[in-house]
Write an enzyme that holds these catalytic residues in place. Structure first.
Site, PDB file in Angstrom:
ATOM      1  N   PRO A 109      42.004  53.368  34.986  1.00 35.59           N
ATOM      2  CA  PRO A 109      42.037  53.591  33.579  1.00 35.59           C
ATOM      3  C   PRO A 109      41.865  52.316  32.576  1.00 35.59           C
ATOM      4  O   PRO A 109      42.515  51.306  33.107  1.00 35.59           O
ATOM      5  CB  PRO A 109      43.736  54.237  33.663  1.00 35.59           C
ATOM      6  CG  PRO A 109      44.040  54.032  34.867  1.00 35.59           C
ATOM      7  CD  PRO A 109      43.127  53.500  35.942  1.00 35.59           C
TER       8      PRO A 109
ATOM      9  N   GLY B 215      42.838  45.454  35.819  1.00 32.16           N
ATOM     10  CA  GLY B 215      41.723  44.655  35.756  1.00 32.16           C
ATOM     11  C   GLY B 215      40.352  45.186  35.420  1.00 32.16           C
ATOM     12  O   GLY B 215      39.141  44.893  36.159  1.00 32.16           O
ATOM     13  N   SER B 216      40.231  46.547  34.564  1.00 34.13           N
ATOM     14  CA  SER B 216      39.105  47.105  34.469  1.00 34.13           C
ATOM     15  C   SER B 216      37.979  46.142  33.690  1.00 34.13           C
ATOM     16  O   SER B 216      36.813  46.357  34.119  1.00 34.13           O
ATOM     17  CB  SER B 216      39.186  48.360  33.659  1.00 34.13           C
ATOM     18  OG  SER B 216      39.749  48.014  32.504  1.00 34.13           O
ATOM     19  N   SER B 217      38.607  45.233  32.958  1.00 29.11           N
ATOM     20  CA  SER B 217      37.431  44.136  32.258  1.00 29.11           C
ATOM     21  C   SER B 217      36.770  43.372  33.241  1.00 29.11           C
ATOM     22  O   SER B 217      35.352  43.045  33.011  1.00 29.11           O
ATOM     23  CB  SER B 217      38.005  43.690  31.043  1.00 29.11           C
ATOM     24  OG  SER B 217      39.046  42.831  31.377  1.00 29.11           O
TER      25      SER B 217
ATOM     26  N   ASP C  24      41.623  37.139  37.630  1.00 24.25           N
ATOM     27  CA  ASP C  24      41.101  38.690  37.542  1.00 24.25           C
ATOM     28  C   ASP C  24      39.553  38.795  38.148  1.00 24.25           C
ATOM     29  O   ASP C  24      39.257  39.527  38.991  1.00 24.25           O
ATOM     30  CB  ASP C  24      41.084  39.411  36.247  1.00 24.25           C
ATOM     31  CG  ASP C  24      42.496  39.858  35.984  1.00 24.25           C
ATOM     32  OD1 ASP C  24      43.415  39.292  36.639  1.00 24.25           O
ATOM     33  OD2 ASP C  24      42.567  40.814  34.872  1.00 24.25           O
TER      34      ASP C  24
HETATM   35  O1  PMV Z   1      47.900  42.015  31.702  1.00 26.70           O
HETATM   36  P1  PMV Z   1      47.430  41.580  32.922  1.00 26.70           P
HETATM   37  O2  PMV Z   1      47.307  42.668  34.161  1.00 26.70           O
HETATM   38  O3  PMV Z   1      45.959  40.771  32.881  1.00 26.70           O
HETATM   39  O4  PMV Z   1      48.364  40.198  33.371  1.00 26.70           O
HETATM   40  C1  PMV Z   1      48.645  39.295  32.809  1.00 26.70           C
HETATM   41  C2  PMV Z   1      49.373  38.165  33.641  1.00 26.70           C
HETATM   42  C3  PMV Z   1      50.369  37.265  32.697  1.00 26.70           C
HETATM   43  O5  PMV Z   1      50.762  36.407  33.954  1.00 26.70           O
HETATM   44  C4  PMV Z   1      51.197  37.925  31.840  1.00 26.70           C
HETATM   45  C5  PMV Z   1      49.109  36.141  31.906  1.00 26.70           C
HETATM   46  C6  PMV Z   1      48.129  35.233  32.788  1.00 26.70           C
HETATM   47  O6  PMV Z   1      47.145  35.040  32.029  1.00 26.70           O
HETATM   48  O7  PMV Z   1      48.631  35.459  33.832  1.00 26.70           O
END
Ligand code: PMV
Length: 316
Positions: A101, A107-109, A152
């Site tokens: 979703p 992590g879709s992007s 990511d």
């Molecule tokens: O929103 P997500 O799933 O990409 O997670 C962000 C994770 C944080 O630790 C809040 C921010 C980061 O850049 O690591």
């Protein structure tokens, strides 16, 4: 025609504290984004996605491009950055299919960026190393978002579970397999805003907030040891959620999903990612169906997920 795919991700432990140099454990999931590309005779890029409900759009990278839907912006930058790196280009018909979703914090992007980079390099008969794909993917995220950690894009490239240690600027691969159920609140959230919220809270109350961040770091290191030994991580997941609540990043809906999942038999559960909406994970070696039902009964989307050992790949 070439089809590639890359996995989405969940943060298993350590979000927010990782911004302050503590470690995090991130896992690729068996929900993937697929990118199908076909070379064209002209230089046009034509892109569409039925799954993401984006109609067909055409543009040329040589001209000023129109504002595209968010996922397509990642594809456009992936094209520009990869063509530039390879010093080659071509026109392409691109179709995106997604099992993740969008804007759910899964992590879709990063997955769409990484799968696009591999698809382009294959279409141009070049072989990029995984390290190069991850590096180009990180550049794409930096360009589109302004700021991004390399986590990511690394997990979308390499798959598996990675222990991320910002102080060492390195990732270590952790060999483990975990059964999860993911609950998606359906509420959009901004990672940037939530990171800012924690920063302000920490600045106002360092003596209260710093120990919470230290504790998240300790929980994450302990979770790594247990994962490596194949031991239960439920209790630590619950502890990590409590610490995230103490940082003020959960919401009533997220925490309700987290507690209902435990009542339905999850061995542990926590929000995943930035919080403020987005998704939660439940550690479910058993009772998966019961946990899924509990999440769906609250009007949210539930997905069964396993850790995906495989990162970006060319589909047969
Ligand atoms: O929103 P997500 O799933 O990409 O997670 C962000 C994770 C944080 O630790 C809040 C921010 C980061 O850049 O690591």
């Amino acid at each position: 025609m070439i089809v590639t795919s890359a996995p989405g991700k969940v943060i298993l432990f350590g979000e927010h504290a990782v911004v302050y140099g503590k470690p995090a454990l991130v896992g690729a999931i068996d929900k993937r984004i697929y990118v199908r590309v076909e070379r064209r005779k002209d230089e046009t890029i034509e892109i569409f996605s039925e799954d993401l409900k984006h109609k067909k759009t055409s543009f040329s990278l040589k001209n000023k491009t129109p504002q595209l839907p968010e996922e397509f912006e990642y594809v456009k930058e992936a094209l520009a950055i990869t063509f530039d790196f390879l010093d080659k280009s071509c026109g392409l018909d691109i179709k995106i299919s997604s099992g993740i979703p969008p804007a759910s914090g899964l992590g879709s992007s990063a997955a769409v960026s990484i799968a696009t980079i591999l698809a382009i390099s294959k279409s141009l008969d070049t072989n990029l190393k995984d390290k190069e794909i991850a590096r180009l993917g990180h550049k794409v995220e930096l360009k589109v978002q302004g700021a991004a950690s390399p986590t990511d894009t690394a997990i979308a490239t390499f798959g598996g579970v990675l222990f991320v240690e910002p102080s060492k600027n390195a990732f270590e691969r952790i060999d483990c397999s975990i059964s999860l159920v993911i609950g998606y609140t359906g509420d959009a959230r901004s990672t940037k805003e939530l990171v800012k919220k924690v920063k302000l809270l920490k600045e106002r109350n360092p003596s209260v907030i710093d120990p919470i961040i230290e504790d998240i770091g300790r929980v994450t290191r302990e979770a790594r040891k247990r994962l490596e030994k194949g031991e239960d991580i439920g209790e630590l997941m619950n502890k990590n959620h409590e610490l995230l609540e103490a940082l003020g990043v959960s919401t009533k809906k997220l925490s309700t999903l987290v507690y209902k999942a435990r009542e339905a038999g999850a061995m542990g559960s926590k929000l995943t990612g930035a919080g403020g909406g987005g998704s939660m994970i439940a550690y479910t070696p058993k009772n998966q169906e019961k946990v899924i039902k509990a999440i769906e009964d609250l009007g949210c989307m539930a997905l069964k997920a396993q850790i995906s050992k495989e990162g970006v790949r060319v589909e047969k």
